[in-house]
Design an enzyme around this catalytic site. Structure first.
Site, PDB file in Angstrom:
ATOM      1  N   HIS A 195       0.827  -1.215   0.000  1.00 65.52           N
ATOM      2  CA  HIS A 195       0.000   0.000   0.000  1.00 65.52           C
ATOM      3  C   HIS A 195       0.857   1.260   0.000  1.00 65.52           C
ATOM      4  O   HIS A 195       0.395   2.330   0.392  1.00 65.52           O
ATOM      5  CB  HIS A 195      -0.957   0.029   1.199  1.00 65.52           C
ATOM      6  CG  HIS A 195      -1.806  -1.194   1.328  1.00 65.52           C
ATOM      7  ND1 HIS A 195      -2.959  -1.396   0.598  1.00 65.52           N
ATOM      8  CD2 HIS A 195      -1.638  -2.316   2.088  1.00 65.52           C
ATOM      9  CE1 HIS A 195      -3.472  -2.571   0.909  1.00 65.52           C
ATOM     10  NE2 HIS A 195      -2.695  -3.146   1.797  1.00 65.52           N
TER      11      HIS A 195
ATOM     12  N   SER B 230      16.277  16.906 -18.945  1.00 60.15           N
ATOM     13  CA  SER B 230      15.228  17.916 -18.974  1.00 60.15           C
ATOM     14  C   SER B 230      15.736  19.109 -19.771  1.00 60.15           C
ATOM     15  O   SER B 230      16.901  19.474 -19.697  1.00 60.15           O
ATOM     16  CB  SER B 230      14.880  18.361 -17.543  1.00 60.15           C
ATOM     17  OG  SER B 230      14.112  19.547 -17.555  1.00 60.15           O
TER      18      SER B 230
END
Length: 467
Positions: free
Chosen positions: A181, A306
């Protein structure tokens, strides 16, 4: 006002002008599929099947009007298959401009080719004898699917499995925090988590490899109507089974309409889809581990992460794989759902859909290449992995409360829940809690010896996954 090109388009720009990324941006990665799913490939396999059918008819003793030929004639037929090239394919496409029928164009080209060999020249009418176009198409596509599976798809999956198996072995004993989770959970090892992927892929790979590739040569509606009308004495089911099995290497489907029902193609697509879904799962997990810092990526000189943030080394290979696998699976799902459906004895909707198979498998091949590249760039950051483990002493609440249960300490789970939940844990307060327990001293000692890094069960042995 719309923009338009003013400069002439050169041949070298062809990849830039393709509207599909499969044949454009990623052409170098998908070119290995061209021999199996291009227009050229489809024409070649049709040509191949037509010749095999003619050879089979010539060797049937009941077909007295068609003789058994000399070794030289049969050698010529085989030569036609082995020397098939772009010029021949283009000639067939030229014929198709007149016929407006692709399979008939193959037949007409073969008649021209037969005219060049004295023995074969008189027997051009036995080309495509008693066949519907689907007899040629279904076997051609079957051969394409079989060859692509053997030469491209399975080797790529096997390469991925081999890479992951090596990783599982290398990192079999490297402890790592689990994250059920997304939260801290019982530790595992990096190798065992990779081994999970290997085991899943191996199972789906085996099912994909075992999908039976079917074919049929039983005429316009599957009943040998035309065959029987011309040669009622021929055992046509036996003859066609022999062609399909022994000459084409496929499995006969004896009960069909005009088309082979394509159920096996659905099985083929679904098996591959399941394998590729596992690859998506793997891609997302590795993306997450890179984000956590568990993996670093090797810096490649000249690469830009980037356009504005110079420091970035993005997990683009795993993102590319995930994206292309998603497109591939969407197409595979459509192929599997649509192809087995045909109105009455035949409609033509499968024809155009079958031509998209190369696109579906192309996106898969692009993804396999991205995974290969991405895995090779990974470097394990064992310092970061160890730091996360050392900051997660709360995971020892599980073994402590389990041992307490063994000795019937009342409300063991609840006691650990109150002690650990929402609180900062470390080795000292865990040790203090252990020493306060009413359990045998040897059990206290065993629990006290545990750390998050040693609490991995049999994960290391599970990482030793066999082929």
């Amino acid at each position: 006002m719309s923009a338009s090109m003013s400069a002439p388009i050169s041949a070298s720009m062809s990849a830039l002008l393709n509207i599909s990324s499969v044949d454009g941006r990623y052409a170098e990665k998908t070119r290995l599929l061209s021999p199996y799913f291009s227009e050229y490939a489809l024409i070649y396999y049709r040509y191949f099947v037509e010749i095999e059918w003619f050879i089979a008819l010539s060797k049937a003793p009941e077909i007295t009007e068609l003789p058994t030929f000399s070794d030289a004639a049969y050698a010529y037929l085989k030569q036609l298959q082995t020397t098939f090239d772009a010029d021949k394919a283009n000639a067939i496409k030229t014929i198709e401009k007149t016929t407006n029928h692709d399979v008939k164009a193959v037949e007409y080209q073969l008649k021209t080719d037969f005219a060049q060999q004295a023995e074969l020249a008189p027997y051009g009418e036995f080309l495509h004898f008693a066949c519907t176009s689907e007899d040629i198409n279904n076997t051609a596509y079957a051969l394409m699917l079989k060859a692509a599976r053997h030469h491209v798809i399975l080797p790529a999956i096997d390469q991925l499995i081999a890479q992951l198996r090596a990783m599982a072995s290398t990192y079999a004993t490297l402890p790592m925090l689990s994250r059920t989770h997304g939260q801290t959970a019982s530790p595992t090892t990096l190798g065992k988590e990779i081994a999970n992927v290997v085991a899943r892929l191996q199972r789906q790979r085996a099912q994909f490899a075992d999908v039976t590739i079917l074919g049929k040569l039983n005429g316009a509606v599957g009943n040998f109507n035309a065959h029987i009308s011309a040669y009622p004495a021929v055992n046509w089911p036996q003859l066609t089974d022999n062609v399909i099995k022994n000459q084409l290497g496929l499995t006969p489907n004896p009960l069909t309409t005009q088309i082979e029902p394509h159920d096996y193609i659905a099985e083929y697509c679904h098996a591959l889809l399941r394998a590729q879904t596992i690859m998506i799962d793997f891609s997302r997990d590795i993306w997450g581990y890179i984000s956590l810092g568990y993996f670093k990526q090797k810096v490649v000189a000249g690469e830009v992460g980037s356009s504005t943030m110079p420091h970035k080394v993005n997990p683009i290979d795993f993102e590319n794989a995930e994206g292309n696998l998603g497109v591939a699976n969407a197409l595979l799902e459509h192929l599997a759902q649509k192809l087995p459906i045909s109105r009455w004895q035949r409609d033509l909707t499968d024809s155009t859909v079958l031509r998209t198979m190369g696109t579906a498998f192309g996106h898969g091949v692009i993804a396999y290449a991205s995974l290969d590249k991405g895995i090779k760039k990974l470097e394990v950051n064992d310092t970061r992995i160890a730091a996360d483990l050392d900051a997660a002493w709360e995971v020892l609440a599980e073994p402590i409360q389990t041992v307490m249960r063994r000795y019937q300490v009342e409300n063991a789970y609840e006691l650990l829940k109150d002690f650990t939940r929402g609180k900062a844990m470390n080795g000292e307060n865990i040790q203090a809690f252990i020493q306060s327990l009413s359990i045998p001293d040897e059990e206290k000692a065993a629990l006290a010896a545990l750390t998050p890094a040693t609490y991995t069960g049999i994960a290391a042995s599970l990482a030793d996954i066999k082929e």
